[in-house]
Scaffold this active site. Structure first.
Site, mmCIF file in Angstrom:
data_model
loop_
_atom_site.group_PDB
_atom_site.id
_atom_site.type_symbol
_atom_site.label_atom_id
_atom_site.label_comp_id
_atom_site.label_asym_id
_atom_site.label_seq_id
_atom_site.Cartn_x
_atom_site.Cartn_y
_atom_site.Cartn_z
ATOM 1 N N ILE A 94 0.885 -1.163 0.000
ATOM 2 C CA ILE A 94 0.000 0.000 0.000
ATOM 3 C C ILE A 94 0.924 1.214 0.000
ATOM 4 C CG2 ILE A 94 -0.299 -0.079 2.519
ATOM 5 C CD1 ILE A 94 -3.176 0.925 2.073
ATOM 6 N N TYR A 95 1.006 1.868 -1.136
ATOM 7 C CA TYR A 95 1.944 2.972 -1.320
ATOM 8 C C TYR A 95 1.256 4.147 -1.983
ATOM 9 C CZ TYR A 95 5.866 -0.123 -0.282
ATOM 10 O OH TYR A 95 6.741 -0.982 0.342
ATOM 11 N N HIS A 103 -3.651 13.361 1.767
ATOM 12 C CA HIS A 103 -4.964 13.578 1.148
ATOM 13 C C HIS A 103 -5.930 12.440 1.494
ATOM 14 C CE1 HIS A 103 -3.762 17.030 -1.272
ATOM 15 N NE2 HIS A 103 -2.685 16.362 -1.643
ATOM 16 N N GLY A 104 -5.528 11.544 2.399
ATOM 17 C CA GLY A 104 -6.395 10.445 2.797
ATOM 18 C C GLY A 104 -6.411 9.275 1.823
ATOM 19 N N GLY A 106 -4.119 6.839 1.361
ATOM 20 C CA GLY A 106 -3.736 5.586 2.018
ATOM 21 C C GLY A 106 -4.907 4.991 2.773
ATOM 22 N N ASN A 133 9.509 1.919 10.259
ATOM 23 C CA ASN A 133 8.571 2.828 9.604
ATOM 24 C C ASN A 133 7.511 3.262 10.625
ATOM 25 O OD1 ASN A 133 6.833 4.227 7.929
ATOM 26 N ND2 ASN A 133 6.919 2.730 6.272
ATOM 27 N N ASN A 135 5.752 5.971 11.100
ATOM 28 C CA ASN A 135 4.507 6.588 10.625
ATOM 29 C C ASN A 135 3.504 5.533 10.187
ATOM 30 O OD1 ASN A 135 5.495 9.144 11.102
ATOM 31 N ND2 ASN A 135 6.087 9.527 8.986
ATOM 32 N N TYR A 140 -1.415 2.175 11.095
ATOM 33 C CA TYR A 140 -2.116 0.892 11.194
ATOM 34 C C TYR A 140 -2.665 0.662 12.604
ATOM 35 C CZ TYR A 140 -0.289 -0.014 6.556
ATOM 36 O OH TYR A 140 -0.007 0.076 5.224
ATOM 37 N N LYS A 142 -3.732 2.972 14.600
ATOM 38 C CA LYS A 142 -4.916 3.828 14.674
ATOM 39 C C LYS A 142 -6.109 3.172 13.989
ATOM 40 C CE LYS A 142 -5.913 8.124 12.729
ATOM 41 N NZ LYS A 142 -5.477 9.354 12.115
#
Length: 170
Positions: A94-95, A103-104, A106, A133, A135, A140, A142
């Site tokens: 997922i990139y 911008h949401g 991801g 990583n 961030n 994830y 969250k």
């Protein structure tokens, strides 16, 4: 923002976005030799064509306006990179390109993976995320993922550790 399923006809665009986003994400922390070795192995056209042709793997582009801003790869069954069983769906990649982050997108790609998991009657979604990583790990967590293990990931011949994070759907 639009999410579009990739087909074999999209392999050249998929290769470009794959190499671009992986390089943007990991070039600072890895040697050019290790990074290039990984890019050549993981994102050569023949490899991507095999992955696109696998009925247990699915790729999706996320478009921002008319531009490809990122992508998602999910796996089920024996396409999963770890033996997790038929009740699981793996988010393998997922990139989002740096220019399109915040911008949401991801979140939208992860939502697409969750939708697919529910459509396919999966009871859990899992993924591997590089232990450094921070961030991505925070993102994830969250979203309700918890660490359930770890596995090795090779960047060239440099062994790194990915945390395996899982979310139950039921």
């Amino acid at each position: 923002m639009t999410i579009k399923k990739c087909t074999l006809d999209d392999v050249v665009e998929l290769q470009a976005v794959s190499k671009d986003t992986f390089t943007e994400t990991f070039q600072e922390q890895n040697s050019p030799e290790h990074l290039n070795a990984y890019l050549e192995r993981a994102y050569n056209l023949a490899q991507l064509e095999r992955e696109l042709a696998n009925p247990s793997s699915h790729f999706y582009f996320v478009l921002y306006g008319q531009q490809i801003a990122g992508y998602l790869k999910i796996n089920t069954g024996n396409a999963q990179s770890e033996e997790m069983g038929d009740e699981s769906l793996e988010v393998e990649r997922i990139y989002v390109k740096k220019a399109f982050q915040k911008h949401g997108l991801g979140k939208q790609l992860l939502n697409k993976a969750m939708e697919m998991a529910l459509e396919l009657n999966k009871s859990k979604v899992w993924l591997g995320v590089w232990e450094e990583n921070d961030n991505a790990i925070a993102f994830y967590q969250k979203k309700g993922f918890v660490q359930t293990g770890a596995h090795s990931f090779f960047m060239g011949d440099d062994e790194q550790i990915d945390l395996i994070m899982t979310k139950s759907l039921h």
